[in-house]
Design a protein around this motif. Structure first.
Motif, PDB file in Angstrom:
ATOM      1  N   LEU A 174      -1.806  -7.953  16.461  1.00 16.57           N
ATOM      2  CA  LEU A 174      -2.839  -6.527  16.467  1.00 16.57           C
ATOM      3  C   LEU A 174      -2.090  -5.471  17.469  1.00 16.57           C
ATOM      4  O   LEU A 174      -2.008  -4.391  17.144  1.00 16.57           O
ATOM      5  N   GLN A 175      -1.668  -6.111  18.790  1.00 17.34           N
ATOM      6  CA  GLN A 175      -1.166  -5.212  19.415  1.00 17.34           C
ATOM      7  C   GLN A 175       0.369  -4.840  19.095  1.00 17.34           C
ATOM      8  O   GLN A 175       0.786  -3.554  19.347  1.00 17.34           O
ATOM      9  N   THR A 176       0.906  -5.436  18.326  1.00 18.76           N
ATOM     10  CA  THR A 176       2.301  -5.296  17.637  1.00 18.76           C
ATOM     11  C   THR A 176       2.097  -4.121  16.619  1.00 18.76           C
ATOM     12  O   THR A 176       2.769  -2.982  16.647  1.00 18.76           O
ATOM     13  N   MET A 177       1.124  -4.256  15.746  1.00 19.29           N
ATOM     14  CA  MET A 177       0.593  -2.987  15.222  1.00 19.29           C
ATOM     15  C   MET A 177       0.400  -1.723  15.739  1.00 19.29           C
ATOM     16  O   MET A 177       0.844  -0.682  15.567  1.00 19.29           O
ATOM     17  N   PRO A 199       0.904  -1.253  -0.039  1.00 20.79           N
ATOM     18  CA  PRO A 199       0.081   0.046  -0.136  1.00 20.79           C
ATOM     19  C   PRO A 199       0.817   1.415  -0.132  1.00 20.79           C
ATOM     20  O   PRO A 199       0.529   2.284  -0.315  1.00 20.79           O
ATOM     21  N   ALA A 200       2.045   1.314   0.219  1.00 22.10           N
ATOM     22  CA  ALA A 200       3.037   2.200   0.289  1.00 22.10           C
ATOM     23  C   ALA A 200       3.121   2.918  -0.891  1.00 22.10           C
ATOM     24  O   ALA A 200       3.563   3.802  -1.292  1.00 22.10           O
ATOM     25  N   SER A 229       0.200   3.387   8.010  1.00 21.96           N
ATOM     26  CA  SER A 229      -1.292   3.227   7.882  1.00 21.96           C
ATOM     27  C   SER A 229      -1.737   1.849   8.418  1.00 21.96           C
ATOM     28  O   SER A 229      -1.027   1.011   8.528  1.00 21.96           O
ATOM     29  N   ALA A 230      -3.056   1.812   8.652  1.00 28.86           N
ATOM     30  CA  ALA A 230      -3.443   0.532   9.181  1.00 28.86           C
ATOM     31  C   ALA A 230      -3.175  -0.369   7.745  1.00 28.86           C
ATOM     32  O   ALA A 230      -2.999  -1.754   7.992  1.00 28.86           O
ATOM     33  N   PHE A 235      -7.764   0.255  11.111  1.00 28.32           N
ATOM     34  CA  PHE A 235      -7.149   0.873  12.267  1.00 28.32           C
ATOM     35  C   PHE A 235      -7.793   0.673  13.733  1.00 28.32           C
ATOM     36  O   PHE A 235      -7.003   0.834  14.699  1.00 28.32           O
ATOM     37  N   ALA A 236      -9.170   0.635  13.755  1.00 32.99           N
ATOM     38  CA  ALA A 236      -9.761   0.108  14.703  1.00 32.99           C
ATOM     39  C   ALA A 236      -9.171  -1.061  15.503  1.00 32.99           C
ATOM     40  O   ALA A 236      -9.144  -1.339  16.568  1.00 32.99           O
ATOM     41  N   LEU A 237      -9.317  -2.060  14.463  1.00 31.88           N
ATOM     42  CA  LEU A 237      -8.847  -3.265  14.741  1.00 31.88           C
ATOM     43  C   LEU A 237      -7.131  -3.417  15.346  1.00 31.88           C
ATOM     44  O   LEU A 237      -7.159  -3.876  16.194  1.00 31.88           O
ATOM     45  N   ALA A 238      -6.459  -2.607  14.796  1.00 27.35           N
ATOM     46  CA  ALA A 238      -5.260  -2.465  15.231  1.00 27.35           C
ATOM     47  C   ALA A 238      -4.700  -1.777  16.549  1.00 27.35           C
ATOM     48  O   ALA A 238      -4.041  -2.398  17.281  1.00 27.35           O
TER      49      ALA A 238
END
Length: 436
Positions: free
Chosen positions: A335-338, A22-23, A353-354, A412-415
């Motif tokens: 997810l916590q790592t993100m 995505p980048a 970005s997510a 983003f909310a999930l991450a």
């Protein structure tokens, strides 16, 4: 004559995979709001796309699992963690080197015991799957028994796993010390037994340059030459004291990273944990050799090691993945790592970005590791390693996710809010291996 029962299975949910970073490409995501994932009898992805288009192509006997608003993504890939450190996760220390001496080495000393190694391996794999990690690059202990235990557990569950026996022949307790000769012998035997056995893959694993003599690093060079398709994993430039120590031990090398390049240990499928305190030439050499930086944000913050420089890595085109680094890292959850990775990037002025975080934990990791023909994607023909994420796993997540109007907002909310509770199920080769 009655038709035989279908051996396919289909899953209806939101679907997300990636065709690019995505980048680099704003159309990188392959997302279907109402999607269908079809898995064949061999555990491979048969089809992936819009439900309305694919449903009519199914055999009438194919079971369709309705998952509502849940999100299916490729299984997470954790590119750097230590299974013998499972039981001493969240142990306090003033920095990396005291943490190794006071907590890590004593814990790893128990892994010559086969029963203990097998018990921890079972729990460790349970934790991976509960957190949606279906493939990991794992450090075992110096004991050959520890690697056998981890591979046996992963093989029994048909997981694609990469692991290796640690090599250390100096600057460590005697009970954790091998030799150049025994390290070569044990590593070669483990490669012959496990590399390519089912879905298991081997990683040559010198712990880090300061704990290996030049003779052992020469033995690593020999093993790497003899087995060009294995993985290599080690640590580099995690902590300023460690960098200084490496410079004192290897005064003829340009940098800490140059020690590994001198012994021909920078190449595709070579993964180096942390890569915080690198210079421009180091990053250029990693990019040129396709060696991979495993970014471990929870560990780097916990041990006070420093902040990974995303902009410098991007400018050098250096391959990057995300990793938990358990037990220096404080969570098995990608997810916590993100979550922590996003914050580390913001501290350096970089917006992560997510969409890119999910890419780095799935397709991006698979591509960096030269495994994208097998995992990290939902593309037809790939191994059906996937996870089901529940945006309503907790009351707060449900309320927040209900406000998401775009995919980036949902991810983003999930991450930011997700953890093991978010993982409703994990699948390996089409078989459910964890259900919450």
């Amino acid at each position: 004559m009655a038709k035989p029962p279908s051996t396919e299975a289909a899953y209806r949910a939101r679907l997300l995979s990636f065709r690019a970073d995505p980048a680099d490409d704003e159309r990188a995501a392959l997302y279907f709001e109402d999607g269908l994932l079809v898995v064949d009898a061999q555990g491979k992805v048969a089809a992936f796309g819009e439900h309305a288009q694919l449903r009519p192509t199914l055999d009438e006997a194919t079971p369709v699992h309705e998952m509502g608003d849940k999100l299916i993504v490729p299984g997470f890939i954790d590119s750097h963690l230590h299974y013998p450190q499972t039981e001493m996760i969240a142990s306090p220390a003033s920095g990396l080197l005291p943490w190794l001496e006071n907590w890590t080495f004593p814990a790893e000393g128990r892994f010559g015991n086969e029963a203990h190694a097998a018990d921890v391996a079972r729990f460790f794999v349970d934790q991976l799957l509960a957190n949606g990690t279906t493939t990991a690059l794992v450090y075992c202990s110096v004991h050959r028994e520890s690697a056998d235990a981890l591979f046996a557990e992963a093989d029994a569950r048909n997981l694609r796993m990469v692991a290796g026996k640690v090599l250390m022949d100096r600057h460590c307790p005697p009970y954790l010390r091998d030799t150049a000769e025994s390290g070569y012998r044990d590593s070669t035997a483990l490669i012959e037994r496990w590399h390519g056995h089912g879905r298991q893959m081997y990683a040559l694993t010198p712990r880090f340059a300061p704990t290996s003599t030049e003779a052992q690093l020469e033995a690593c060079r020999t093993i790497a030459r003899e087995h060009p398709d294995i993985f290599i994993q080690s640590h580099v430039a995690e902590n300023q004291d460690e960098v200084k120590w490496a410079a004192e031990l290897f005064p003829n090398r340009r940098s800490y990273l140059d020690v590994y390049e001198h012994y021909e240990l920078l190449r595709p499928r070579a993964v180096y944990g942390h890569c915080i305190h690198l210079d421009h030439e180091d990053r250029r050499r990693m990019a040129a050799t396709r060696a991979i930086a495993a970014h471990c944000p929870t560990s780097n913050l916990f041990l006070g090691s420093g902040l990974f420089d995303f902009d410098a890595a991007a400018a050098a085109r250096m391959p990057v993945t995300l990793a938990t680094d358990v037990g220096g890292g404080t969570s098995f959850s990608m997810l916590q790592t993100m979550n922590e990775g996003h914050k580390v990037a913001r501290m350096g002025g970089h917006h992560l970005s997510a969409m890119r975080m999910f890419y780095l934990a799935t397709t991006g990791a698979a591509r960096a590791l030269d495994l994208d023909a097998f995992i990290g994607t939902l593309a037809p023909g790939s191994e059906a390693d996937f996870i089901v994420l529940d945006p309503a796993a907790t009351p707060l997540m449900a309320r927040r996710s209900a406000q998401a109007e775009a995919l980036e907002d949902l991810l983003f909310a999930l991450a930011m809010l997700g953890d093991d509770r978010t993982v409703a199920a994990s699948y390996s080769m089409g078989h459910c291996v964890h259900r919450r």
